[in-house]
Design an enzyme around this catalytic site. Structure first.
Site, PDB file in Angstrom:
ATOM      1  N   GLU A 123      11.928 -30.231  13.394  1.00 45.77           N
ATOM      2  CA  GLU A 123      12.864 -29.285  13.038  1.00 45.77           C
ATOM      3  C   GLU A 123      12.909 -28.310  14.923  1.00 45.77           C
ATOM      4  O   GLU A 123      14.258 -28.520  15.799  1.00 45.77           O
ATOM      5  CB  GLU A 123      13.058 -28.459  12.515  1.00 45.77           C
ATOM      6  N   GLY A 130       8.129 -28.231  10.174  1.00 46.75           N
ATOM      7  CA  GLY A 130       8.917 -27.426  11.554  1.00 46.75           C
ATOM      8  C   GLY A 130       8.862 -28.481  12.528  1.00 46.75           C
ATOM      9  O   GLY A 130       9.755 -27.345  13.699  1.00 46.75           O
ATOM     10  N   ALA A 138       5.878 -25.760   9.761  1.00 46.80           N
ATOM     11  CA  ALA A 138       5.511 -23.819   9.301  1.00 46.80           C
ATOM     12  C   ALA A 138       4.278 -24.148   9.147  1.00 46.80           C
ATOM     13  O   ALA A 138       3.477 -24.805   8.421  1.00 46.80           O
ATOM     14  CB  ALA A 138       5.931 -23.983   8.650  1.00 46.80           C
ATOM     15  N   GLU A 198       8.028 -31.191   3.675  1.00 44.39           N
ATOM     16  CA  GLU A 198       8.708 -30.148   2.876  1.00 44.39           C
ATOM     17  C   GLU A 198       8.088 -29.898   1.367  1.00 44.39           C
ATOM     18  O   GLU A 198       8.056 -28.952   0.338  1.00 44.39           O
ATOM     19  CB  GLU A 198       9.270 -29.277   2.932  1.00 44.39           C
TER      20      GLU A 198
HETATM   21  N1  CAA Z   1       0.248 -25.152   8.020  1.00 47.65           N
HETATM   22  C1  CAA Z   1      -1.031 -24.694   8.113  1.00 47.65           C
HETATM   23  N2  CAA Z   1      -1.876 -25.815   8.314  1.00 47.65           N
HETATM   24  C2  CAA Z   1      -1.674 -26.588   7.928  1.00 47.65           C
HETATM   25  C3  CAA Z   1      -0.292 -27.216   8.464  1.00 47.65           C
HETATM   26  C4  CAA Z   1       0.268 -26.673   8.499  1.00 47.65           C
HETATM   27  N3  CAA Z   1       1.448 -26.810   8.675  1.00 47.65           N
HETATM   28  N4  CAA Z   1      -0.712 -28.421   8.852  1.00 47.65           N
HETATM   29  C5  CAA Z   1      -2.339 -28.777   9.096  1.00 47.65           C
HETATM   30  N5  CAA Z   1      -2.860 -27.721   8.762  1.00 47.65           N
HETATM   31  C6  CAA Z   1      -4.030 -27.599   9.173  1.00 47.65           C
HETATM   32  C7  CAA Z   1      -5.071 -27.990   8.025  1.00 47.65           C
HETATM   33  O1  CAA Z   1      -4.746 -26.686   6.490  1.00 47.65           O
HETATM   34  C8  CAA Z   1      -6.593 -28.415   8.062  1.00 47.65           C
HETATM   35  O2  CAA Z   1      -7.063 -26.803   8.420  1.00 47.65           O
HETATM   36  P1  CAA Z   1      -8.454 -26.794   7.902  1.00 47.65           P
HETATM   37  O3  CAA Z   1      -9.278 -27.985   8.701  1.00 47.65           O
HETATM   38  O4  CAA Z   1      -8.964 -24.869   7.894  1.00 47.65           O
HETATM   39  O5  CAA Z   1      -8.077 -26.868   6.625  1.00 47.65           O
HETATM   40  C9  CAA Z   1      -6.236 -28.719  10.229  1.00 47.65           C
HETATM   41  O6  CAA Z   1      -4.554 -28.086  10.563  1.00 47.65           O
HETATM   42  C10 CAA Z   1      -6.447 -29.885  10.516  1.00 47.65           C
HETATM   43  O7  CAA Z   1      -5.402 -30.627   8.703  1.00 47.65           O
HETATM   44  P2  CAA Z   1      -6.083 -32.063   8.629  1.00 47.65           P
HETATM   45  O8  CAA Z   1      -7.391 -31.776   8.537  1.00 47.65           O
HETATM   46  O9  CAA Z   1      -5.173 -32.735   6.891  1.00 47.65           O
HETATM   47  O10 CAA Z   1      -5.834 -33.140   9.596  1.00 47.65           O
HETATM   48  P3  CAA Z   1      -4.782 -35.255   8.883  1.00 47.65           P
HETATM   49  O11 CAA Z   1      -5.762 -35.506  10.903  1.00 47.65           O
HETATM   50  O12 CAA Z   1      -6.105 -35.189   8.661  1.00 47.65           O
HETATM   51  O13 CAA Z   1      -3.237 -34.700   8.985  1.00 47.65           O
HETATM   52  C11 CAA Z   1      -1.751 -33.798   9.112  1.00 47.65           C
HETATM   53  C12 CAA Z   1      -2.568 -34.051   9.608  1.00 47.65           C
HETATM   54  C13 CAA Z   1      -0.437 -35.050   9.176  1.00 47.65           C
HETATM   55  C14 CAA Z   1      -0.771 -32.840  10.305  1.00 47.65           C
HETATM   56  C15 CAA Z   1      -1.697 -32.672   8.139  1.00 47.65           C
HETATM   57  O14 CAA Z   1      -2.447 -31.798   8.278  1.00 47.65           O
HETATM   58  C16 CAA Z   1      -0.485 -32.457   7.287  1.00 47.65           C
HETATM   59  O15 CAA Z   1       0.380 -33.146   6.217  1.00 47.65           O
HETATM   60  N6  CAA Z   1      -0.013 -31.034   7.614  1.00 47.65           N
HETATM   61  C17 CAA Z   1       1.179 -29.991   6.296  1.00 47.65           C
HETATM   62  C18 CAA Z   1       2.139 -31.249   6.699  1.00 47.65           C
HETATM   63  C19 CAA Z   1       3.736 -30.659   6.273  1.00 47.65           C
HETATM   64  O16 CAA Z   1       3.429 -30.705   5.363  1.00 47.65           O
HETATM   65  N7  CAA Z   1       4.737 -29.816   7.138  1.00 47.65           N
HETATM   66  C20 CAA Z   1       5.968 -28.917   6.369  1.00 47.65           C
HETATM   67  C21 CAA Z   1       5.077 -27.793   6.573  1.00 47.65           C
HETATM   68  S1  CAA Z   1       6.129 -26.472   5.998  1.00 47.65           S
HETATM   69  C22 CAA Z   1       7.895 -26.417   6.737  1.00 47.65           C
HETATM   70  O17 CAA Z   1       7.756 -26.672   7.798  1.00 47.65           O
HETATM   71  C23 CAA Z   1       9.416 -25.229   6.323  1.00 47.65           C
HETATM   72  C24 CAA Z   1       9.969 -25.095   7.133  1.00 47.65           C
HETATM   73  O18 CAA Z   1      11.091 -25.957   7.211  1.00 47.65           O
HETATM   74  C25 CAA Z   1      10.200 -24.407   8.458  1.00 47.65           C
END
Ligand code: CAA
Length: 258
Positions: free
Chosen positions: A112, A109, A66, A132
């Site tokens: 998911e 997500g 998400a 999460e």
């Molecule tokens: N939401 C919003 N933005 C996100 C994102 C997310 N889930 N994941 C990545 N991005 C954005 C980053 O903020 C970044 O944007 P900026 O350059 O503007 O800062 C861009 O995407 C690139 O991300 P990274 O610089 O982190 O890239 P990376 O290659 O180093 O890592 C990744 C990639 C491993 C996917 C890492 O971004 C990550 O761990 N993301 C978050 C994962 C996460 O926590 N997911 C759970 C979300 S909550 C959820 O899903 C709730 C539910 O059940 C419904």
């Protein structure tokens, strides 16, 4: 033709391919991206020329979960009144066979929505997880339920409570994905599998999918009853007659999806 911002859509014969394409945000699943996926899946369900669907993402990331930036200011009241995350579940209600072709990260997500698909094909370097918990919350679009059914309680607990990711190999060993293939071939192989499904009778594949999903919703006896009635009803279809006649006459069947 619907104009989409975050997905690309193409068609290869009877297979529709939906590619999530929001590279600046690692395919984070903002409301609009989810809405576009659901809109297109509903179109595929309505289109008699689509027999199977592939859902894929970018090469480095299937979907990062998400959209945390969109989600951060949300309140309980807002979540409750809009029933936040309920639209996501529409993906699981797709009636036609749906294959997830996963490259890179399928997180939160992202994992998911992969689990809402019927089959997951994983690139050798893909990673699955539910981080999460590290955001002070936990999976909210089916993760605690679908992951537990897919990989069993112990593995689901470990993944959901630690937030640690698992490799494609672990995902395969635990039954989350149906096969691991070279990263570059993920989409092509998913399309090939979808094409094999699409070559069969469309209503039969849809009914078989309903029966398999029933296994998650009922007791064994109820599921067996459901399956038996559905099986009996296949005898109302042209394709059932054609399939059996073609076998007896030693020729390929010509299904009419009817
Ligand atoms: N939401 C919003 N933005 C996100 C994102 C997310 N889930 N994941 C990545 N991005 C954005 C980053 O903020 C970044 O944007 P900026 O350059 O503007 O800062 C861009 O995407 C690139 O991300 P990274 O610089 O982190 O890239 P990376 O290659 O180093 O890592 C990744 C990639 C491993 C996917 C890492 O971004 C990550 O761990 N993301 C978050 C994962 C996460 O926590 N997911 C759970 C979300 S909550 C959820 O899903 C709730 C539910 O059940 C419904």
């Amino acid at each position: 033709n619907t104009k989409y911002q975050f997905i690309d859509v193409k068609k290869e014969e009877k297979v529709s391919i939906i590619t999530m394409n929001r590279p600046k945000a690692s395919n984070a699943l903002c409301d609009r991206l989810i809405h576009e996926i659901v809109t297109q899946l509903k179109k595929c369900d309505r289109n008699p020329e689509t027999n199977a669907i592939v859902l894929t993402g970018l090469h480095k990331v299937f979907a990062a979960g998400a959209d945390v930036k969109e989600m951060e200011p949300r309140t309980f009241q807002g979540n409750f009144s809009t029933n936040f995350s309920s639209e996501w579940d529409e993906i699981a209600k797709t009636r036609k066979p749906l294959i997830a072709a996963v490259n890179g990260f399928a997180l939160g997500g992202g994992c998911e929505i992969a689990m809402m698909c019927d089959i997951i094909i994983a690139g050798e370097n893909s990673k699955f997880g539910h981080p999460e918990i590290k955001l002070g919350t936990f999976s909210g679009a089916g993760g605690t339920q679908r992951l537990t059914r897919a990989v069993g309680k112990a593995k689901a607990m470990e993944m959901l409570l630690t937030g640690e990711l698992i490799s494609a190999r672990e995902a395969w060993q635990s039954g989350l994905v149906s096969r691991i293939v070279p990263d570059h071939d993920v989409v092509d192989i998913a399309i090939k599998i979808a094409a094999k499904i699409a070559a069969n009778s469309q209503p039969m594949a849809m009914m078989a999918k309903e029966c398999i999903n029933q296994a998650y919703e009922s007791t064994l006896q109820e599921g067996l009853e459901f399956e038996r009635r559905m099986f009996q009803s296949t005898f109302a279809f042209y394709d059932r007659e054609e399939g059996m006649k073609s076998f007896i006459n030693k020729r390929d069947p010509e299904f009419k999806d009817a």
